[in-house]
Write a protein that holds these residues in place. Structure first.
Motif, PDB file in Angstrom:
ATOM      1  N   THR A 188       0.852  -1.185   0.000  1.00  0.00           N
ATOM      2  CA  THR A 188       0.000   0.000   0.000  1.00  0.00           C
ATOM      3  C   THR A 188       0.896   1.246   0.000  1.00  0.00           C
ATOM      4  OG1 THR A 188      -0.133   0.107   2.406  1.00  0.00           O
ATOM      5  CG2 THR A 188      -1.831  -1.156   1.307  1.00  0.00           C
ATOM      6  N   GLY A 189       0.367   2.327  -0.583  1.00  0.00           N
ATOM      7  CA  GLY A 189       1.122   3.579  -0.590  1.00  0.00           C
ATOM      8  C   GLY A 189       1.648   3.917  -1.976  1.00  0.00           C
ATOM      9  N   LEU A 190       1.772   2.916  -2.863  1.00  0.00           N
ATOM     10  CA  LEU A 190       2.164   3.237  -4.238  1.00  0.00           C
ATOM     11  C   LEU A 190       0.955   3.878  -4.908  1.00  0.00           C
ATOM     12  CD1 LEU A 190       4.229   0.055  -5.165  1.00  0.00           C
ATOM     13  CD2 LEU A 190       5.050   2.311  -4.472  1.00  0.00           C
ATOM     14  N   GLU A 191       1.244   4.729  -5.916  1.00  0.00           N
ATOM     15  CA  GLU A 191       0.198   5.681  -6.273  1.00  0.00           C
ATOM     16  C   GLU A 191      -0.903   5.221  -7.220  1.00  0.00           C
ATOM     17  OE1 GLU A 191       1.586  10.113  -5.518  1.00  0.00           O
ATOM     18  OE2 GLU A 191       1.894   9.313  -7.499  1.00  0.00           O
ATOM     19  N   ASN A 192      -0.582   4.367  -8.164  1.00  0.00           N
ATOM     20  CA  ASN A 192      -1.642   4.045  -9.106  1.00  0.00           C
ATOM     21  C   ASN A 192      -1.686   2.549  -9.336  1.00  0.00           C
ATOM     22  OD1 ASN A 192       0.629   3.620 -10.550  1.00  0.00           O
ATOM     23  ND2 ASN A 192       0.518   5.572 -11.632  1.00  0.00           N
ATOM     24  N   HIS A 193      -2.575   2.128 -10.224  1.00  0.00           N
ATOM     25  CA  HIS A 193      -2.750   0.687 -10.400  1.00  0.00           C
ATOM     26  C   HIS A 193      -1.489  -0.004 -10.879  1.00  0.00           C
ATOM     27  CE1 HIS A 193      -6.653   0.119  -9.017  1.00  0.00           C
ATOM     28  NE2 HIS A 193      -7.211   0.944  -9.883  1.00  0.00           N
ATOM     29  N   SER A 194      -0.716   0.728 -11.666  1.00  0.00           N
ATOM     30  CA  SER A 194       0.508   0.084 -12.154  1.00  0.00           C
ATOM     31  C   SER A 194       1.558   0.027 -11.039  1.00  0.00           C
ATOM     32  CB  SER A 194       1.061   0.839 -13.363  1.00  0.00           C
ATOM     33  OG  SER A 194       1.462   2.120 -12.931  1.00  0.00           O
ATOM     34  N   ARG A 195       1.276   0.722  -9.947  1.00  0.00           N
ATOM     35  CA  ARG A 195       2.141   0.717  -8.759  1.00  0.00           C
ATOM     36  C   ARG A 195       3.577   1.104  -9.105  1.00  0.00           C
ATOM     37  NH1 ARG A 195      -0.028  -4.855  -6.189  1.00  0.00           N
ATOM     38  NH2 ARG A 195       0.547  -5.559  -8.235  1.00  0.00           N
ATOM     39  N   LYS A 196       3.698   2.080  -9.993  1.00  0.00           N
ATOM     40  CA  LYS A 196       5.032   2.457 -10.464  1.00  0.00           C
ATOM     41  C   LYS A 196       5.450   3.834  -9.963  1.00  0.00           C
ATOM     42  CE  LYS A 196       6.436  -0.903 -13.338  1.00  0.00           C
ATOM     43  NZ  LYS A 196       5.419  -1.726 -13.747  1.00  0.00           N
ATOM     44  N   THR A 197       4.531   4.572  -9.309  1.00  0.00           N
ATOM     45  CA  THR A 197       4.922   5.908  -8.839  1.00  0.00           C
ATOM     46  C   THR A 197       4.652   6.047  -7.349  1.00  0.00           C
ATOM     47  OG1 THR A 197       2.782   6.825  -9.433  1.00  0.00           O
ATOM     48  CG2 THR A 197       4.531   7.087 -11.053  1.00  0.00           C
ATOM     49  N   VAL A 198       5.354   7.016  -6.771  1.00  0.00           N
ATOM     50  CA  VAL A 198       5.263   7.219  -5.331  1.00  0.00           C
ATOM     51  C   VAL A 198       5.280   8.730  -5.070  1.00  0.00           C
ATOM     52  CG1 VAL A 198       7.790   7.021  -5.148  1.00  0.00           C
ATOM     53  CG2 VAL A 198       6.405   6.580  -3.151  1.00  0.00           C
ATOM     54  N   SER A 199       4.625   9.158  -3.974  1.00  0.00           N
ATOM     55  CA  SER A 199       4.654  10.580  -3.600  1.00  0.00           C
ATOM     56  C   SER A 199       5.933  10.877  -2.840  1.00  0.00           C
ATOM     57  CB  SER A 199       3.498  10.904  -2.659  1.00  0.00           C
ATOM     58  OG  SER A 199       2.380  11.212  -3.374  1.00  0.00           O
ATOM     59  N   VAL A 200       6.708  11.825  -3.346  1.00  0.00           N
ATOM     60  CA  VAL A 200       7.930  12.213  -2.629  1.00  0.00           C
ATOM     61  C   VAL A 200       7.856  13.704  -2.310  1.00  0.00           C
ATOM     62  CG1 VAL A 200       9.370  10.425  -3.686  1.00  0.00           C
ATOM     63  CG2 VAL A 200       9.215  12.679  -4.768  1.00  0.00           C
ATOM     64  N   VAL A 201       8.619  14.087  -1.282  1.00  0.00           N
ATOM     65  CA  VAL A 201       8.665  15.493  -0.891  1.00  0.00           C
ATOM     66  C   VAL A 201       9.381  16.278  -1.990  1.00  0.00           C
ATOM     67  CG1 VAL A 201       9.641  17.093   0.822  1.00  0.00           C
ATOM     68  CG2 VAL A 201       8.606  14.919   1.556  1.00  0.00           C
TER      69      VAL A 201
END
Ligand SMILES: Cc1ncc(COP(=O)(O)O)c(C=O)c1O
Length: 488
Positions: free
Chosen positions: A473-486
């Protein structure tokens, strides 16, 4: 001082009694919930839940208020306090998660220090985000063979407090998901010598202390606040949990305020009644139930031990005998692959699959017959082993330490969570500060926290877990390829 758990039968069920009384009054329901005691529910739901729908009520005359109880809820909570050995008990309708958040919020304020092991459940991280506290993580012992962290020992807590005497609280998890317990009595002595509270996430241990062969409860060992998922190891409905408090290091009123901030104003009385019933059941039948269950488990061990599959022991303290963790690496299997095989081939469903092991939970519904089927299933697994071995699933490392990073976060979880942020490809995010928790589920222990630097090791482990069939959990979309960074 801690109190022994009361064994007195408390043969009353105040919430269920109040609910049934309400039902018998048969008034016309011009109130929520909108299905109005099942009359308006969709047919599928009526077919499934039938009569029970007429008890799906929330706060009504005679049914009391969860946020300010003075009737049946107050009575039921008092009975729970007597049964579990607390001064005060609160019923929770959003799992231990809400109790953990409230306990942290009530205890450590913005910028104040709290000591905790790095392998806490994500609800503790949510509590830190809400409170703004500054976490100081203590390194738990890591077992590379099993790929798991042990609970903390007294020496580790003593060292942590000696280095951080400014700490306002210590937060621990005991038992762990796998049933490993900390020596809480010794830890409570250390923590109390600094005159600060010990909060214990006992989500997996509502049943502890109710039989001589079960480890003692956290309350009986002196913890100040204890949070239990009554839905996990007792028979309450999913989401139903309890928060217990004793002593004067934390103000009961502060806990109430924080719970009221976080809990719904429309609590389900089915959940509340199930807590009442679970308390009654363990108070009146606990000893007998665990006599039978622990006996049946011992018989099961006799059949399983000769098969030679490793099973987890606790080298630090007591262990819950109602959890079984089998090492899957000798089979060339991940816990995920074994979980799937048992589910599909043997109709056996486990609790917690991980990369190198699989954990099973033996509870109130576990019968001797089920345990017999379980050992037959494991025997069948061993017969099938050569076939599985020829077709091993995704490779997984044997010795690489996979503990989440122990470095202190760059920002507090709150600062990381609320900082200006952007989406970033996961593979390119090494060295960036995460704005979110990245968390394998189960067990719900984040690999990366908001405010923590994303490491190559954490990304490699996430990729392994995803490849082996786990969830992050925590990855951003269905492809789970992006993440929220500061934002940098
Ligand atoms: C160690 C631990 N703490 C807390 C929780 C949260 O409990 P709940 O699901 O009751 O909110 C879990 C859930 O799995 C857990 O494993």
């Amino acid at each position: 001082m801690s109190r022994p758990i009361s064994a007195a039968p408390q043969d009353v069920l105040p919430i269920l009694t109040a609910l049934l009384q309400r039902q018998s009054q048969a008034t016309l329901p011009f109130h929520t919930p909108g299905h109005q005691q099942g009359r308006g529910s969709s047919q599928v739901i009526q077919d499934l839940l039938g009569e029970g729908l007429s008890l799906d009520l929330t706060e009504l005359p005679g049914l009391d208020y969860l946020a300010a109880p003075s009737g049946p809820i107050a009575e039921a909570q008092d009975l729970a306090a007597q049964t579990f050995g607390s001064d005060l008990t609160w019923f929770l309708v959003n799992g231990s998660s809400v109790g953990i958040m409230a306990a942290l919020l009530a205890t450590v304020g913005e910028g104040e220090t709290v000591l905790l092991p790095r392998n806490v459940h994500q609800s503790a991280i949510s509590g830190l985000i809400l409170s703004g506290a500054n976490p100081v993580f203590i390194n738990p012992d890591w077992d590379a063979t099993w790929g798991l962290a042990y609970p903390l020992g007294a020496e580790q807590v003593a060292q942590g407090l000696a280095a951080h005497p400014e700490a306002k609280a210590v937060f621990l998890v005991s038992p762990t998901y796998e049933g490993l317990c900390s020596p809480l009595g010794a830890i409570a002595n250390v923590v109390h010598s600094y005159d600060i509270p010990l909060i214990v996430d006992e989500a997996h241990g509502s049943h502890l202390g109710f039989h001589p062969q079960l480890p003692p409860s956290a309350l009986s060992q002196g913890a100040d606040v204890v949070i239990q998922s009554s839905h996990k190891t007792l028979t309450a409905l999913t989401q139903a949990a309890m928060l217990h408090h004793q002593g004067s290091r934390i103000h009961g009123q502060a806990l109430s305020r924080c719970l009221n901030l976080l809990q719904t104003t429309s609590p389900s009385y089915l959940l509340l009644a199930s807590l009442d019933a679970a308390r009654h059941q363990i108070a009146t039948q606990g000893q007998q139930h665990y006599d039978q269950l622990i006996g049946a488990i011992a018989d099961c061990w006799q059949k399983l031990d000769p098969l030679g599959l490793p099973r987890l022991d606790n080298r630090l303290g007591p262990m819950d005998p109602t959890r079984l963790t089998l090492g899957t690496w000798p089979l060339g299997l991940t816990g995920f692959a074994l979980d799937e095989w048992l589910d599909q081939q043997q109709k056996i469903t486990a609790e917690l699959p991980c990369l190198r092991y699989l954990t099973f939970l033996w509870g109130w519904g576990t019968t001797a017959k089920m345990l017999e089927s379980f050992s037959e299933g494991i025997n069948a697994l061993m017969r099938a082993y050569p076939i599985l071995r020829h077709d091993p699933p995704a490779a997984f490392p044997l010795n690489e330490s996979m503990l989440p990073s122990i470095s202190q976060p760059h920002l507090t979880p709150r600062q990381g969570f609320f900082a200006p942020q952007e989406s970033f490809p996961l593979g390119e995010s090494i060295g960036r500060i995460s704005a979110t928790s990245l968390c394998p589920y189960p067990p719900g222990i984040p690999l990366i926290l908001p405010g923590e630097v994303i490491t190559a090791g954490a990304i490699a482990q996430m990729e392994q877990i995803l490849e082996a069939g786990g969830q992050i959990t925590g990855l951003e979309n269905h492809s789970r390829k992006t993440v929220s960074v500061v934002m940098s």
